[in-house]
Scaffold this motif. Sequence first.
Motif, PDB file in Angstrom:
ATOM      1  N   LEU A  56       0.844  -1.195   0.000  1.00  0.00           N
ATOM      2  CA  LEU A  56       0.000   0.000   0.000  1.00  0.00           C
ATOM      3  C   LEU A  56       0.878   1.244   0.000  1.00  0.00           C
ATOM      4  N   VAL A  57       0.551   2.184  -0.909  1.00  0.00           N
ATOM      5  CA  VAL A  57       1.230   3.483  -0.966  1.00  0.00           C
ATOM      6  C   VAL A  57       0.173   4.559  -0.704  1.00  0.00           C
ATOM      7  N   PRO A  58      -0.064   4.917   0.563  1.00  0.00           N
ATOM      8  CA  PRO A  58      -1.111   5.885   0.902  1.00  0.00           C
ATOM      9  C   PRO A  58      -0.559   7.312   0.876  1.00  0.00           C
ATOM     10  N   ARG A  59      -0.398   7.852  -0.327  1.00  0.00           N
ATOM     11  CA  ARG A  59       0.315   9.109  -0.519  1.00  0.00           C
ATOM     12  C   ARG A  59      -0.423  10.027  -1.473  1.00  0.00           C
ATOM     13  N   ARG A  60      -0.379  11.337  -1.212  1.00  0.00           N
ATOM     14  CA  ARG A  60      -0.840  12.287  -2.211  1.00  0.00           C
ATOM     15  C   ARG A  60       0.069  12.183  -3.437  1.00  0.00           C
ATOM     16  N   TYR A  61      -0.511  12.407  -4.597  1.00  0.00           N
ATOM     17  CA  TYR A  61       0.244  12.293  -5.842  1.00  0.00           C
ATOM     18  C   TYR A  61       0.990  13.592  -6.129  1.00  0.00           C
ATOM     19  N   MET A  62       2.019  13.842  -5.309  1.00  0.00           N
ATOM     20  CA  MET A  62       2.845  15.044  -5.401  1.00  0.00           C
ATOM     21  C   MET A  62       4.304  14.637  -5.598  1.00  0.00           C
ATOM     22  N   LYS A  63       5.097  15.552  -6.152  1.00  0.00           N
ATOM     23  CA  LYS A  63       6.505  15.252  -6.415  1.00  0.00           C
ATOM     24  C   LYS A  63       7.252  14.857  -5.148  1.00  0.00           C
ATOM     25  N   LYS A  64       7.019  15.584  -4.062  1.00  0.00           N
ATOM     26  CA  LYS A  64       7.785  15.328  -2.846  1.00  0.00           C
ATOM     27  C   LYS A  64       7.463  13.972  -2.216  1.00  0.00           C
ATOM     28  N   ASN A  65       6.347  13.374  -2.607  1.00  0.00           N
ATOM     29  CA  ASN A  65       5.967  12.081  -2.038  1.00  0.00           C
ATOM     30  C   ASN A  65       6.560  10.893  -2.791  1.00  0.00           C
ATOM     31  N   GLY A  66       7.256  11.160  -3.892  1.00  0.00           N
ATOM     32  CA  GLY A  66       8.010  10.110  -4.575  1.00  0.00           C
ATOM     33  C   GLY A  66       7.166   8.996  -5.172  1.00  0.00           C
ATOM     34  N   PHE A 119      -0.234  -4.007  -5.931  1.00  0.00           N
ATOM     35  CA  PHE A 119       0.129  -2.665  -5.492  1.00  0.00           C
ATOM     36  C   PHE A 119      -1.098  -1.756  -5.467  1.00  0.00           C
ATOM     37  N   VAL A 120      -1.253  -1.021  -4.382  1.00  0.00           N
ATOM     38  CA  VAL A 120      -2.396  -0.122  -4.220  1.00  0.00           C
ATOM     39  C   VAL A 120      -1.901   1.281  -3.879  1.00  0.00           C
ATOM     40  N   PHE A 121      -2.262   2.246  -4.717  1.00  0.00           N
ATOM     41  CA  PHE A 121      -2.040   3.662  -4.415  1.00  0.00           C
ATOM     42  C   PHE A 121      -3.361   4.256  -3.942  1.00  0.00           C
ATOM     43  N   LYS A 124      -8.859   0.208   6.614  1.00  0.00           N
ATOM     44  CA  LYS A 124      -9.129  -1.126   6.083  1.00  0.00           C
ATOM     45  C   LYS A 124      -8.034  -1.548   5.092  1.00  0.00           C
ATOM     46  N   TYR A 125      -7.569  -0.590   4.286  1.00  0.00           N
ATOM     47  CA  TYR A 125      -6.515  -0.893   3.315  1.00  0.00           C
ATOM     48  C   TYR A 125      -5.199  -1.190   4.027  1.00  0.00           C
ATOM     49  N   TYR A 126      -4.921  -0.448   5.091  1.00  0.00           N
ATOM     50  CA  TYR A 126      -3.711  -0.741   5.883  1.00  0.00           C
ATOM     51  C   TYR A 126      -3.776  -2.163   6.432  1.00  0.00           C
ATOM     52  N   LYS A 127      -4.899  -2.508   7.015  1.00  0.00           N
ATOM     53  CA  LYS A 127      -5.043  -3.815   7.661  1.00  0.00           C
ATOM     54  C   LYS A 127      -5.022  -4.946   6.638  1.00  0.00           C
TER      55      LYS A 127
END
Length: 394
Positions: free
Chosen positions: A213-223, A241-243, A276-279
């Motif tokens: 899981l990649v729980p991140r805003r879709y920004m440059k600094k978040n890679g 893979f889940v964004f 739920k996605y984390y778990k």
Amino acid sequence: MKIAMLSGDNSKVVTYGGKHVHQNLLELGLKKLGYDVITFYPPVETKRWIRILKTVSSNPFSVFSLYVRYKRNIEKELRYFSSLKLDEFDVIHCHDVVSLYPISHPLTVLTLHGYLARESINYSPESVSEKDKQKIFDFCMQIEKQAVQKAEHIITVDSRLRNYVIQEFGYPEDKITVIYNAVDTDLFSPVTDDVKISLRNELGLPEDAFIVLVPRRYMKKNGVDYAACAFSKIKSDDYFFVFAGRGPLKSEIQEILKDNKNALVLDAVPNYEIHKYYKAADLILIPSVTSDNVEEATSLSMLEGMACGKVVVCTNIGGMKEVVKHMENGLIIEQKNPDAIIEALQYAKNNYDSLSELRKKAREYAVKHHSYTEHAKRIVEVYNKVLSETRRSQ
């Protein structure tokens, strides 16, 4: 003690994002400790920064430049905060420089979650002119400078932000406290394998795959683009893979992963659902990078993953390298390196059972150091310090 919490980000409207979650958890923690807390957020999020970026990206020849749109929205926020009557409160706790900039109160505490000027540039699409970016930066830097000077005490969420305030604005070091973010350790908690499988079925995720899981805003600094490049090289059904996020790089992520059948790119998921996605996942990836001189602070996503007892993989920057100890409570990798991401994923998958102690320590660390009630107690210590110092100076 009567406390006013101010922020330009309305966490009663938006229920995802680290800052929004932080504000809600702090309010909950303070009330749980018996304090009178009232929040003041603009009725709707006047900035709507992501929407502005989308408009400019889709129509770069608009008569209104990004700078004009951005300035107008910030000015709406400033008018809202300048209209507030706050004399009855003992402490004013602002969660961004915009909310502090227009107010006048002898007891102000500022929590810095990031860098207004630098992040505004980092979030700008490539189509925006350098002239416009410089105007935005100068406008934001003026607000940052004056707001910081008005603060009686500053809380930063990592050491790098503390150093930034000292070096950039000459703010006294003894008036800064570093307090890492909090997490709801009740909501974000470990589950049994049976519950994990049940959640995967509920969310439409494969039962047997190793889920990242990649729980991140879709920004440059978040890679997130580096994560997508790594995932594009792994076509095996053994991985999934889940964004989950929002931001201008979403279409780029989708393009990179267009040939992957084992990847899912979601919009932002509310905090009351994202657990739920984390778990359901096996590994939480936080692939943040240094971009436009901006670094990730104490990632809430990292702490939520640790609280769930997952293998958390973070890059070696910002507040993350201050929290995660390699091979003790998580894995640290080099930033901007898709091969390093692949190597970490393969290692975690192949050694998942033997990493049980690491996962246990991750949970223990989150509970001990980042539960929202303990976090609120540390914030109250700052309030009392500011009150005490003000009384002595009178």
